[in-house]
Design a protein around this motif. Structure first.
Motif, PDB file in Angstrom:
ATOM      1  N   SER A 108       0.820  -1.225   0.000  1.00 42.48           N
ATOM      2  CA  SER A 108       0.000   0.000   0.000  1.00 42.48           C
ATOM      3  C   SER A 108       0.848   1.267   0.000  1.00 42.48           C
ATOM      4  O   SER A 108       0.457   2.294  -0.555  1.00 42.48           O
ATOM      5  CB  SER A 108      -0.882  -0.009   1.259  1.00 42.48           C
ATOM      6  OG  SER A 108      -0.061  -0.254   2.415  1.00 42.48           O
ATOM      7  N   ILE A 109       2.013   1.179   0.621  1.00 45.94           N
ATOM      8  CA  ILE A 109       2.851   2.375   0.842  1.00 45.94           C
ATOM      9  C   ILE A 109       3.209   3.081  -0.456  1.00 45.94           C
ATOM     10  O   ILE A 109       3.380   4.308  -0.490  1.00 45.94           O
ATOM     11  CB  ILE A 109       4.128   2.002   1.632  1.00 45.94           C
ATOM     12  CG1 ILE A 109       4.845   3.254   2.136  1.00 45.94           C
ATOM     13  CG2 ILE A 109       5.062   1.132   0.797  1.00 45.94           C
ATOM     14  CD1 ILE A 109       4.170   3.998   3.249  1.00 45.94           C
ATOM     15  N   GLY A 124      13.514   6.483   2.578  1.00 42.21           N
ATOM     16  CA  GLY A 124      14.679   5.689   3.001  1.00 42.21           C
ATOM     17  C   GLY A 124      14.608   5.414   4.491  1.00 42.21           C
ATOM     18  O   GLY A 124      14.708   4.263   4.933  1.00 42.21           O
ATOM     19  N   TRP A 125      14.330   6.434   5.275  1.00 42.01           N
ATOM     20  CA  TRP A 125      14.343   6.290   6.751  1.00 42.01           C
ATOM     21  C   TRP A 125      13.178   5.443   7.245  1.00 42.01           C
ATOM     22  O   TRP A 125      13.359   4.421   7.904  1.00 42.01           O
ATOM     23  CB  TRP A 125      14.322   7.683   7.395  1.00 42.01           C
ATOM     24  CG  TRP A 125      14.147   7.666   8.890  1.00 42.01           C
ATOM     25  CD1 TRP A 125      14.735   6.801   9.775  1.00 42.01           C
ATOM     26  CD2 TRP A 125      13.328   8.549   9.667  1.00 42.01           C
ATOM     27  NE1 TRP A 125      14.330   7.085  11.054  1.00 42.01           N
ATOM     28  CE2 TRP A 125      13.473   8.151  11.034  1.00 42.01           C
ATOM     29  CE3 TRP A 125      12.498   9.636   9.366  1.00 42.01           C
ATOM     30  CZ2 TRP A 125      12.809   8.808  12.072  1.00 42.01           C
ATOM     31  CZ3 TRP A 125      11.852  10.282  10.398  1.00 42.01           C
ATOM     32  CH2 TRP A 125      12.007   9.869  11.728  1.00 42.01           C
ATOM     33  N   LEU A 126      11.929   5.836   6.883  1.00 42.11           N
ATOM     34  CA  LEU A 126      10.750   5.167   7.468  1.00 42.11           C
ATOM     35  C   LEU A 126      10.300   3.940   6.669  1.00 42.11           C
ATOM     36  O   LEU A 126      10.060   2.880   7.231  1.00 42.11           O
ATOM     37  CB  LEU A 126       9.585   6.162   7.589  1.00 42.11           C
ATOM     38  CG  LEU A 126       9.756   7.283   8.606  1.00 42.11           C
ATOM     39  CD1 LEU A 126       8.508   8.157   8.645  1.00 42.11           C
ATOM     40  CD2 LEU A 126      10.063   6.738  10.003  1.00 42.11           C
ATOM     41  N   TRP A 190       4.176   8.928   7.971  1.00 42.94           N
ATOM     42  CA  TRP A 190       4.217   8.149   9.204  1.00 42.94           C
ATOM     43  C   TRP A 190       3.106   7.094   9.270  1.00 42.94           C
ATOM     44  O   TRP A 190       3.375   5.892   9.371  1.00 42.94           O
ATOM     45  CB  TRP A 190       4.143   9.068  10.430  1.00 42.94           C
ATOM     46  CG  TRP A 190       4.036   8.334  11.734  1.00 42.94           C
ATOM     47  CD1 TRP A 190       2.999   8.372  12.616  1.00 42.94           C
ATOM     48  CD2 TRP A 190       5.000   7.430  12.302  1.00 42.94           C
ATOM     49  NE1 TRP A 190       3.259   7.564  13.707  1.00 42.94           N
ATOM     50  CE2 TRP A 190       4.479   6.951  13.545  1.00 42.94           C
ATOM     51  CE3 TRP A 190       6.253   6.958  11.897  1.00 42.94           C
ATOM     52  CZ2 TRP A 190       5.159   6.048  14.364  1.00 42.94           C
ATOM     53  CZ3 TRP A 190       6.936   6.045  12.710  1.00 42.94           C
ATOM     54  CH2 TRP A 190       6.392   5.623  13.936  1.00 42.94           C
ATOM     55  N   TRP A 191       1.850   7.524   9.132  1.00 44.50           N
ATOM     56  CA  TRP A 191       0.760   6.551   9.270  1.00 44.50           C
ATOM     57  C   TRP A 191       0.767   5.507   8.147  1.00 44.50           C
ATOM     58  O   TRP A 191       0.616   4.301   8.423  1.00 44.50           O
ATOM     59  CB  TRP A 191      -0.591   7.277   9.339  1.00 44.50           C
ATOM     60  CG  TRP A 191      -0.765   8.044  10.618  1.00 44.50           C
ATOM     61  CD1 TRP A 191      -0.686   9.400  10.803  1.00 44.50           C
ATOM     62  CD2 TRP A 191      -1.017   7.493  11.930  1.00 44.50           C
ATOM     63  NE1 TRP A 191      -0.868   9.730  12.135  1.00 44.50           N
ATOM     64  CE2 TRP A 191      -1.083   8.579  12.843  1.00 44.50           C
ATOM     65  CE3 TRP A 191      -1.184   6.194  12.423  1.00 44.50           C
ATOM     66  CZ2 TRP A 191      -1.317   8.408  14.210  1.00 44.50           C
ATOM     67  CZ3 TRP A 191      -1.416   6.018  13.792  1.00 44.50           C
ATOM     68  CH2 TRP A 191      -1.481   7.117  14.672  1.00 44.50           C
ATOM     69  N   PRO A 192       0.975   5.879   6.876  1.00 45.70           N
ATOM     70  CA  PRO A 192       1.070   4.848   5.824  1.00 45.70           C
ATOM     71  C   PRO A 192       2.203   3.855   6.093  1.00 45.70           C
ATOM     72  O   PRO A 192       2.081   2.674   5.756  1.00 45.70           O
ATOM     73  CB  PRO A 192       1.324   5.660   4.553  1.00 45.70           C
ATOM     74  CG  PRO A 192       0.715   7.003   4.833  1.00 45.70           C
ATOM     75  CD  PRO A 192       0.967   7.237   6.299  1.00 45.70           C
ATOM     76  N   SER A 193       3.274   4.301   6.775  1.00 47.56           N
ATOM     77  CA  SER A 193       4.366   3.356   7.093  1.00 47.56           C
ATOM     78  C   SER A 193       3.882   2.321   8.108  1.00 47.56           C
ATOM     79  O   SER A 193       4.230   1.144   8.020  1.00 47.56           O
ATOM     80  CB  SER A 193       5.589   4.104   7.660  1.00 47.56           C
ATOM     81  OG  SER A 193       6.078   5.010   6.682  1.00 47.56           O
ATOM     82  N   THR A 241       8.960  15.462  14.725  1.00 45.97           N
ATOM     83  CA  THR A 241       7.944  14.779  15.561  1.00 45.97           C
ATOM     84  C   THR A 241       7.057  13.934  14.646  1.00 45.97           C
ATOM     85  O   THR A 241       7.005  14.168  13.434  1.00 45.97           O
ATOM     86  CB  THR A 241       7.049  15.836  16.244  1.00 45.97           C
ATOM     87  OG1 THR A 241       6.459  16.627  15.204  1.00 45.97           O
ATOM     88  CG2 THR A 241       7.839  16.705  17.212  1.00 45.97           C
ATOM     89  N   PHE A 242       6.360  12.950  15.240  1.00 47.56           N
ATOM     90  CA  PHE A 242       5.403  12.155  14.474  1.00 47.56           C
ATOM     91  C   PHE A 242       4.010  12.725  14.698  1.00 47.56           C
ATOM     92  O   PHE A 242       3.708  13.197  15.784  1.00 47.56           O
ATOM     93  CB  PHE A 242       5.470  10.688  14.911  1.00 47.56           C
ATOM     94  CG  PHE A 242       6.746   9.991  14.480  1.00 47.56           C
ATOM     95  CD1 PHE A 242       7.501   9.264  15.380  1.00 47.56           C
ATOM     96  CD2 PHE A 242       7.190  10.089  13.156  1.00 47.56           C
ATOM     97  CE1 PHE A 242       8.684   8.627  14.970  1.00 47.56           C
ATOM     98  CE2 PHE A 242       8.365   9.461  12.749  1.00 47.56           C
ATOM     99  CZ  PHE A 242       9.103   8.743  13.657  1.00 47.56           C
ATOM    100  N   PRO A 243       3.159  12.674  13.665  1.00 44.68           N
ATOM    101  CA  PRO A 243       1.814  13.280  13.766  1.00 44.68           C
ATOM    102  C   PRO A 243       0.847  12.409  14.559  1.00 44.68           C
ATOM    103  O   PRO A 243      -0.158  11.934  14.044  1.00 44.68           O
ATOM    104  CB  PRO A 243       1.396  13.389  12.291  1.00 44.68           C
ATOM    105  CG  PRO A 243       2.070  12.241  11.625  1.00 44.68           C
ATOM    106  CD  PRO A 243       3.386  12.058  12.339  1.00 44.68           C
ATOM    107  N   ASP A 244       1.194  12.149  15.849  1.00 41.79           N
ATOM    108  CA  ASP A 244       0.342  11.289  16.670  1.00 41.79           C
ATOM    109  C   ASP A 244       0.375  11.781  18.118  1.00 41.79           C
ATOM    110  O   ASP A 244       1.336  11.509  18.858  1.00 41.79           O
ATOM    111  CB  ASP A 244       0.828   9.833  16.593  1.00 41.79           C
ATOM    112  CG  ASP A 244      -0.010   8.911  17.486  1.00 41.79           C
ATOM    113  OD1 ASP A 244       0.314   7.711  17.548  1.00 41.79           O
ATOM    114  OD2 ASP A 244      -0.980   9.403  18.115  1.00 41.79           O
ATOM    115  N   PRO A 245      -0.669  12.516  18.556  1.00 37.05           N
ATOM    116  CA  PRO A 245      -0.682  13.065  19.932  1.00 37.05           C
ATOM    117  C   PRO A 245      -0.714  11.963  21.003  1.00 37.05           C
ATOM    118  O   PRO A 245      -0.348  12.181  22.142  1.00 37.05           O
ATOM    119  CB  PRO A 245      -1.984  13.886  19.972  1.00 37.05           C
ATOM    120  CG  PRO A 245      -2.811  13.407  18.823  1.00 37.05           C
ATOM    121  CD  PRO A 245      -1.886  12.848  17.794  1.00 37.05           C
TER     122      PRO A 245
END
Ligand code: 3HC
Length: 309
Positions: A108-109, A124-126, A190-193, A241-245
């Protein structure tokens, strides 16, 4: 008494030994191995598109050379994996048809767009980082050719991940605008990863059987958690930061808690409604059609050589 073929297969799995192409396997094992290996190969080949998008627009010759090498590596990963699938009797042309006609999946990514050059670093990173989390255990998968392909692929993925991290570290040491570009890319990827690891274990029809046959060594949720735990300190080192509170350390679990993944988005992308599904398949179809003359020429050449013998 001589163990039956079934018993021999079961004993081999029990003893953590490898199943090889010459061994008898239950039809279900062959089917699920072809399914997983083929879709893994398709992912590698389709994955060349989002990154390839930036080869002609890389900001320096060094970045272009690194990206070119990475995209070539992905093509090679696809080749190893299609070859591993062939040892199970899967025909390469048939697998390509199934990909182009939507009968087999790819990750899916790769249905998300690469909008800025920071995406190259974040992938590359995620994305390669998630792939490593998922693929290192596959080096111990019960099917020999697949496990051995993974050993080579994981070495190259680890290098890709470090290249991506180094690219981002360079940008984070750049201008405010470059730092914003990196953070904006992290927010999109982030979330698709997290979705790359597959649906939650409770909604995973293949996990139980794949664990029993030691095709998979950990469940989707276990590997997803491992990836989150690995990525949080790296994000801190980068200064993003990651988009996750809801992302925070849980001392009693000794893991990071994180927010709910949008499984409706995941299902939608798998149904073909992601941002880039149509263009990814159209591109693959066009490359296949435009490459037909090369395949025909190679077959004709091989036939002539045979005649001359
Ligand atoms: N994208 C697309 N399809 C997915 C998916 C994803 N992220 N996650 C799950 N699915 C599909 C499964 O294929 C299955 O459909 P199918 O039965 O038609 O094949 C269905 O959703 C249910 O999922 P399950 O968890 O039951 O399926 P699996 O047990 O096969 O688990 C998996 C899914 C974790 C992806 C597993 O197949 C796997 O580990 N595959 C090998 C790794 C792989 O394919 N990685 C691709 C990542 S991209 C990559 O490596 C390139 C690199 O350069 C970044």
């Amino acid at each position: 008494a001589v163990a039956s073929l079934e018993e021999h297969f079961e004993h081999t799995i029990e003893r953590d030994q490898r199943i090889e192409p010459r061994d008898w396997v239950p039809e279900g094992y062959r089917k699920t191995m072809i399914r997983q290996i083929a879709q893994h190969a398709h992912s590698e080949i389709i994955g060349m598109q989002p990154e390839g998008n930036w080869i002609t627009r890389a900001p320096s010759l060094r970045r272009k050379a690194i990206l070119l090498a990475k995209v070539q590596d992905e093509a090679g990963h696809g080749l190893y994996l299609y070859s591993a699938a062939a040892t199970l009797g899967a025909d390469r042309a048939d697998l390509t048809d199934k990909l182009i006609n939507g009968k087999q999946k790819y990750s899916s990514i790769f249905n998300y767009p690469t909008l800025t050059f920071a995406d190259v670093g974040v992938i590359g990173w995620l994305v390669d980082g998630a792939a490593i989390c998922n693929q290192v255990p596959l080096c111990r998968s019960s099917y020999g050719p697949y496990a051995r392909a993974m050993i080579r692929i994981c070495k190259e993925e680890s290098f890709h991940q470090r290249q991506g991290f180094e690219l981002l570290m360079t940008m984070m040491k750049g201008t405010e605008q470059q730092r914003e570009m990196v953070q904006e890319a992290v927010n999109r990827w982030w979330w698709p990863s997290l979705m790359m690891f597959g649906p939650p274990d409770a909604d995973s029809p293949n996990t139980a059987q794949s664990m029993a046959w030691k095709v998979k060594r950990h469940t989707n949720d276990e590997l997803r958690q491992r990836f989150v735990d690995m990525s949080v300190p790296q994000a801190a080192a980068l200064g993003v930061t990651f988009p996750d509170p809801d992302l925070k350390w849980n001392a009693s679990r000794e893991h990071y808690d994180f927010g709910a993944v949008d499984w409706d988005e995941f299902k939608n992308v798998l149904k073909g409604n992601g941002p880039c599904n149509a263009s990814r398949i159209a591109h693959r179809r066009r490359a296949h059609e435009e490459g037909a003359w090369v395949r025909e020429a190679a077959v004709a050449h091989a036939a002539k050589k045979e005649e001359r013998k």
